[in-house]
Design an enzyme around this catalytic site. Structure first.
Site, short mmCIF file in Angstrom:
data_model
loop_
_atom_site.label_atom_id
_atom_site.label_comp_id
_atom_site.label_asym_id
_atom_site.label_seq_id
_atom_site.Cartn_x
_atom_site.Cartn_y
_atom_site.Cartn_z
N HIS A 1 0.84 -1.21 0.00
CA HIS A 1 0.00 0.00 0.00
C HIS A 1 0.88 1.25 0.00
O HIS A 1 0.63 2.20 -0.74
CB HIS A 1 -0.90 0.05 1.24
CG HIS A 1 -1.91 -1.02 1.33
ND1 HIS A 1 -2.04 -1.82 2.45
CD2 HIS A 1 -2.86 -1.46 0.46
CE1 HIS A 1 -3.03 -2.68 2.27
NE2 HIS A 1 -3.54 -2.48 1.06
N LYS B 1 -17.62 -6.37 6.78
CA LYS B 1 -16.31 -6.89 7.18
C LYS B 1 -16.00 -6.51 8.62
O LYS B 1 -16.15 -5.37 9.01
CB LYS B 1 -15.20 -6.31 6.30
CG LYS B 1 -15.08 -6.94 4.95
CD LYS B 1 -13.84 -6.39 4.25
CE LYS B 1 -13.59 -7.06 2.93
NZ LYS B 1 -12.41 -6.51 2.26
N ARG C 1 -2.14 -6.59 -7.96
CA ARG C 1 -1.08 -7.57 -7.79
C ARG C 1 -1.17 -8.66 -8.85
O ARG C 1 -0.17 -9.12 -9.34
CB ARG C 1 -1.19 -8.24 -6.41
CG ARG C 1 -0.91 -7.33 -5.26
CD ARG C 1 -1.29 -7.99 -3.97
NE ARG C 1 -2.74 -8.25 -4.02
CZ ARG C 1 -3.50 -8.51 -3.00
NH1 ARG C 1 -2.97 -8.59 -1.81
NH2 ARG C 1 -4.78 -8.71 -3.12
N SER D 1 -2.92 -7.62 3.20
CA SER D 1 -3.17 -7.42 4.63
C SER D 1 -3.54 -8.73 5.30
O SER D 1 -3.11 -9.01 6.42
CB SER D 1 -4.30 -6.40 4.82
OG SER D 1 -3.92 -5.14 4.35
#
Length: 166
Positions: A17, A41, A90, A128
């Site tokens: 990040h 979440k 990614r 993460s």
């Protein structure tokens, strides 16, 4: 003034990040890193804790602001007079999801564009979730997250274990 918004959950912020943030500030006059609050979440860190962690990490980058937001990203964009969303990618799987989100955001507001930045090779595997998993099993997260984040993450995991009685 060109203002871009870099949204995410950042639970916690990783070196991946941070790489996207550092590269984004070279392109835009201001980058607003925003912690999007997703009621679906349950994060390890509260949104407020994430904002504070990110502020610590980017304190030496002058044209970065850190905020949180609940609601539609396009509403936040209008509020901040921005029409550029920055998303880091990614892998192809990231692209599929982020491409859908870009189309939705553009449908909600035709002025909003999403700019995709490829992650640096050293961060290709980094997420993460994987950092939290390694940290939960006392693995070495050096080089995966900024040092201040590593310390806070270890403390948070310890605190969570105490609450659960582990």
């Amino acid at each position: 003034m060109r203002v871009a918004v870099y949204p995410g959950s950042f639970d916690p912020i990783t070196n991946g990040h941070l790489d996207i943030i550092k590269r984004s500030v070279k392109v835009f006059d201001e980058v607003i890193v925003t912690v999007l609050i997703n009621p679906e979440k349950k994060g390890l860190f509260t949104p407020e804790e994430r904002v504070e962690l990110i502020k610590k990490v980017v304190k030496d980058i002058p044209n970065v602001r850190v905020e949180s937001f609940f609601g539609l990203l396009v509403d936040f964009m209008r509020e901040k007079n921005s029409n550029i969303i920055i998303k880091g990618l990614r892998a192809v799987s990231d692209f599929e999801y982020e491409f859908q989100m870009a189309l939705i955001n553009n449908t909600l507001d035709a002025n909003v564009e999403t700019l995709f930045m490829m992650t640096s090779a050293q961060n290709l595997f980094l997420s993460s979730s994987s950092v939290k998993q390694v940290a939960m099993f006392n693995g070495d997260i050096t080089g995966l997250v900024p040092e201040v984040v590593a310390e806070e993450l270890k403390a948070k995991i310890k605190e969570t274990r105490k609450k659960k009685g582990d």
